[in-house]
Design a protein around this motif. Structure first.
Motif: not given
Length: 215
Positions: A67-80, A89-99
């Motif tokens: 539910v938190d994941r869905a709320r985050s994405l629905e409110n405009g977040a690009d990743g969770y 895992e944190f670094i990989a997620c950041i790299r993916a968003l920047l890419r």
């Protein structure tokens, strides 16, 4: 941790500081805490999106509740990401968003493209090095090192970052080991390893591969 990976970071104590920081300079990514008082990540995220601000947003939360994941994405977040994450895992997620942001801007994807320097061409995905059309034999550690340098082509990369990307111990011994591997790599790609043209030392930082991005 982000500093060790050569990212420049501004830390913000509360949402009221955010507008000032965003006005002060260009930022590539925003990391928000989902439930951090007094402003709360969801409210900040929605406010930025309503204002037309498109900076990529990574939302962190203490739980992995769908539910938190869905709320985050629905409110405009690009990743969770739940805060029990591993650093890699944190670094990989950041790299993916920047890419993803890089591709949206029409910039080349240096993570999977090719670079050239002198007579050499290096394919990042396959980690294959060619010289004047002929494939060269590299040890696995040399390929990993060259890929790490190529992924940050024309930008300095610290010894600690190189150590981390190669999966080595991130201590003084690991950094010395990187220096040894750099010398061996220069013996392969430089006409004069004592005066390198491509694998350059950036004093006080680490190393940099001087190269052209092909695609």
């Amino acid at each position: 941790m982000l500093g060790a990976y050569d990212y420049e970071v501004d830390c913000i104590g509360y949402g009221g500081q955010l507008d000032h920081v965003l006005r002060r300079g260009r930022h590539d990514l925003l990391v928000l805490g989902l439930s951090c008082p007094p402003d709360y990540g969801l409210s900040i995220c929605q406010r930025l999106r309503d204002a037309g601000i498109s900076i990529p947003i990574l939302m962190l939360t203490e739980s992995d509740d769908p539910v938190d994941r869905a709320r985050s994405l629905e409110n405009g977040a690009d990743g969770y990401l739940a805060t029990s994450f591993y650093p890699c895992e944190f670094i990989a997620c950041i790299r993916a968003l920047l890419r993803r942001q890089q591709l949206a801007r029409g910039e080349p994807d240096i993570q999977t493209g090719e670079i050239s320097f002198g007579e050499f061409r290096f394919e990042l995905a396959s980690q294959r090095l060619h010289r004047a059309g002929t494939e060269m034999e590299l040890h696995a550690s040399q390929s990993q090192l060259l890929r790490a340098l190529a992924a940050s082509a024309n930008r300095p990369i610290s010894r600690h970052n190189l150590v981390a990307q190669m999966g080595r111990r991130n201590d003084s011994a690991g950094c010395r080991n990187i220096d040894i591997r750099i010398r061996r790599l220069r013996q392969i790609v430089e006409d004069d390893p004592s005066s390198p043209r491509f694998v350059r030392t950036v004093w006080g930082t680490g190393y940099m591969l001087q190269a052209n991005v092909i695609r």
